[in-house]
Design a protein around this motif. Structure first.
Motif, PDB file in Angstrom:
ATOM      1  N   TYR A  22       2.819   6.443  -0.562  1.00  0.00           N
ATOM      2  CA  TYR A  22       3.528   7.492  -0.907  1.00  0.00           C
ATOM      3  C   TYR A  22       3.001   9.699  -0.273  1.00  0.00           C
ATOM      4  O   TYR A  22       2.009   9.234  -1.023  1.00  0.00           O
ATOM      5  CB  TYR A  22       4.392   7.917  -1.915  1.00  0.00           C
ATOM      6  N   ARG A  23       3.793   9.235   0.340  1.00  0.00           N
ATOM      7  CA  ARG A  23       3.435  11.271   1.315  1.00  0.00           C
ATOM      8  C   ARG A  23       4.791  11.794   0.836  1.00  0.00           C
ATOM      9  O   ARG A  23       5.632  11.761   1.332  1.00  0.00           O
ATOM     10  CB  ARG A  23       2.861  11.186   1.921  1.00  0.00           C
ATOM     11  N   PRO A  24       4.551  13.034   0.220  1.00  0.00           N
ATOM     12  CA  PRO A  24       5.636  13.617  -0.331  1.00  0.00           C
ATOM     13  C   PRO A  24       6.314  14.698   1.258  1.00  0.00           C
ATOM     14  O   PRO A  24       4.505  14.940   1.963  1.00  0.00           O
ATOM     15  CB  PRO A  24       5.859  14.865  -1.293  1.00  0.00           C
ATOM     16  N   SER A  25       7.450  15.371   1.808  1.00  0.00           N
ATOM     17  CA  SER A  25       7.245  15.650   3.230  1.00  0.00           C
ATOM     18  C   SER A  25       8.737  16.754   3.123  1.00  0.00           C
ATOM     19  O   SER A  25       9.361  16.102   3.478  1.00  0.00           O
ATOM     20  CB  SER A  25       6.954  15.167   3.860  1.00  0.00           C
ATOM     21  N   MET A  26       8.355  18.159   3.244  1.00  0.00           N
ATOM     22  CA  MET A  26       9.837  19.019   3.100  1.00  0.00           C
ATOM     23  C   MET A  26       9.911  18.403   1.203  1.00  0.00           C
ATOM     24  O   MET A  26       9.765  18.868   0.196  1.00  0.00           O
ATOM     25  CB  MET A  26       9.780  19.205   4.630  1.00  0.00           C
ATOM     26  N   ASP A  27      11.622  17.917   1.849  1.00  0.00           N
ATOM     27  CA  ASP A  27      12.341  17.764   0.391  1.00  0.00           C
ATOM     28  C   ASP A  27      12.420  16.317   1.004  1.00  0.00           C
ATOM     29  O   ASP A  27      14.056  16.160   0.038  1.00  0.00           O
ATOM     30  CB  ASP A  27      13.704  18.472   0.631  1.00  0.00           C
ATOM     31  N   VAL A  28      11.097  15.288   1.154  1.00  0.00           N
ATOM     32  CA  VAL A  28      11.410  14.109   1.175  1.00  0.00           C
ATOM     33  C   VAL A  28      10.572  13.267   0.639  1.00  0.00           C
ATOM     34  O   VAL A  28       9.850  14.571   0.797  1.00  0.00           O
ATOM     35  CB  VAL A  28      12.234  13.351   2.452  1.00  0.00           C
ATOM     36  N   CYS A  29      10.387  12.105   0.062  1.00  0.00           N
ATOM     37  CA  CYS A  29       9.275  11.592  -0.075  1.00  0.00           C
ATOM     38  C   CYS A  29       9.378   9.981   0.327  1.00  0.00           C
ATOM     39  O   CYS A  29      10.601   9.316   0.623  1.00  0.00           O
ATOM     40  CB  CYS A  29       8.696  11.162  -1.118  1.00  0.00           C
ATOM     41  N   VAL A  30       8.418   9.204   1.715  1.00  0.00           N
ATOM     42  CA  VAL A  30       8.217   8.301   2.009  1.00  0.00           C
ATOM     43  C   VAL A  30       7.344   7.525   1.495  1.00  0.00           C
ATOM     44  O   VAL A  30       6.857   7.888   1.054  1.00  0.00           O
ATOM     45  CB  VAL A  30       7.992   8.512   3.336  1.00  0.00           C
ATOM     46  N   TYR A  31       8.079   6.269   1.230  1.00  0.00           N
ATOM     47  CA  TYR A  31       7.479   5.344   0.227  1.00  0.00           C
ATOM     48  C   TYR A  31       7.508   4.446   0.945  1.00  0.00           C
ATOM     49  O   TYR A  31       8.334   3.674   1.695  1.00  0.00           O
ATOM     50  CB  TYR A  31       8.063   5.203  -0.909  1.00  0.00           C
ATOM     51  N   VAL A  32       6.160   3.487   1.071  1.00  0.00           N
ATOM     52  CA  VAL A  32       5.471   1.779   1.093  1.00  0.00           C
ATOM     53  C   VAL A  32       5.290   0.879  -0.076  1.00  0.00           C
ATOM     54  O   VAL A  32       4.450   1.281  -0.411  1.00  0.00           O
ATOM     55  CB  VAL A  32       4.698   2.173   3.197  1.00  0.00           C
ATOM     56  N   VAL A  33       5.674  -0.127   0.247  1.00  0.00           N
ATOM     57  CA  VAL A  33       4.868  -1.244  -0.974  1.00  0.00           C
ATOM     58  C   VAL A  33       4.756  -1.874  -0.386  1.00  0.00           C
ATOM     59  O   VAL A  33       5.304  -2.314   0.149  1.00  0.00           O
ATOM     60  CB  VAL A  33       6.773  -0.518  -1.847  1.00  0.00           C
ATOM     61  N   GLY A  34       4.449  -2.520  -1.054  1.00  0.00           N
ATOM     62  CA  GLY A  34       3.019  -3.760  -0.990  1.00  0.00           C
ATOM     63  C   GLY A  34       3.539  -4.594  -1.881  1.00  0.00           C
ATOM     64  O   GLY A  34       2.968  -4.292  -3.501  1.00  0.00           O
ATOM     65  N   GLU A  35       2.618  -5.309  -1.335  1.00  0.00           N
ATOM     66  CA  GLU A  35       1.621  -6.889  -2.818  1.00  0.00           C
ATOM     67  C   GLU A  35       0.885  -5.795  -3.312  1.00  0.00           C
ATOM     68  O   GLU A  35      -0.233  -4.719  -3.223  1.00  0.00           O
ATOM     69  CB  GLU A  35       0.751  -7.871  -1.746  1.00  0.00           C
ATOM     70  N   SER A  36       0.293  -6.398  -4.246  1.00  0.00           N
ATOM     71  CA  SER A  36      -0.405  -5.550  -5.827  1.00  0.00           C
ATOM     72  C   SER A  36      -1.858  -5.909  -5.397  1.00  0.00           C
ATOM     73  O   SER A  36      -2.808  -5.149  -5.699  1.00  0.00           O
ATOM     74  CB  SER A  36      -0.266  -6.220  -7.190  1.00  0.00           C
ATOM     75  N   CYS A  37      -1.844  -7.274  -4.449  1.00  0.00           N
ATOM     76  CA  CYS A  37      -3.191  -7.525  -4.282  1.00  0.00           C
ATOM     77  C   CYS A  37      -3.711  -7.430  -2.720  1.00  0.00           C
ATOM     78  O   CYS A  37      -4.283  -7.876  -1.659  1.00  0.00           O
ATOM     79  CB  CYS A  37      -3.899  -8.808  -4.615  1.00  0.00           C
TER      80      CYS A  37
END
Length: 177
Positions: free
Chosen positions: A70-85
């Motif tokens: 994830y990375r915060p930017s201004m007043d939002v945060c963008v998330y990328v979710v993937g497999e644990s491995c």
């Protein structure tokens, strides 16, 4: 004979999320129905995700058996979710591509810009990831494919000069030259 739809063999991304500074979803796309079935489960995951990430400087974490970048930017945060491995570098490439693309299209990645241009975000995600499979991580390449779609103005809202310019671009006719 019944035709089966084949599931992608190499799913990398389980979800893409954009949350505002209060933890509310501005955009969310889940590619793994088994792990995130139903809106209640998705909402609970997003609440837990936001509470774990709102006061940290890390950009990678493990949550409920998933790798989250994830990375915060201004007043939002963008998330990328993937497999644990899964491949963290691939998830990072998706995250950076999406953020760069949003910066190029919107000027800045902030809540009001995302909400005002949600159609551009939807198109961008569809060009980057399809059913969890990464298609493209080069923001300029994605932007070149999206440019005609993002800049499209319905004919009913165009001025006469915009209509003539569009006609000149698409119709090779001596009267329009």
């Amino acid at each position: 004979m019944e035709q089966e739809t084949l599931e992608p063999f190499f799913k990398v991304v389980k979800a893409l999320l954009v949350l505002d500074s209060d933890g509310y979803r501005l955009y969310g796309k889940y590619f793994d129905d088994d792990a995130f079935c139903g809106p209640e489960r998705q909402s609970a995951f997003e609440t837990k995700l936001f509470s774990k990430t709102k006061h940290t400087d890390n950009e990678v974490m493990m949550l409920e058996g998933c790798t989250v970048l994830y990375r915060p930017s201004m007043d939002v945060c963008v998330y990328v979710v993937g497999e644990s491995c899964g491949n963290e570098l691939m998830l990072l490439s998706v995250l950076e591509c999406l953020l760069k693309l949003l910066n190029l299209m919107l000027g800045s990645v902030e809540r009001s810009a995302v909400l005002d241009n949600i159609d551009a975000l939807l198109l961008a995600v569809d060009e980057i990831v399809d059913r969890g499979v990464v298609l493209e991580v080069d923001a300029e390449a994605v932007l070149s494919r999206l440019q005609p779609k993002v800049n499209y103005i319905p004919v009913t809202e165009q001025t006469m000069s915009q209509l003539m310019q569009t006609a000149k671009q698409h119709i090779k006719w001596p009267l329009l030259q």
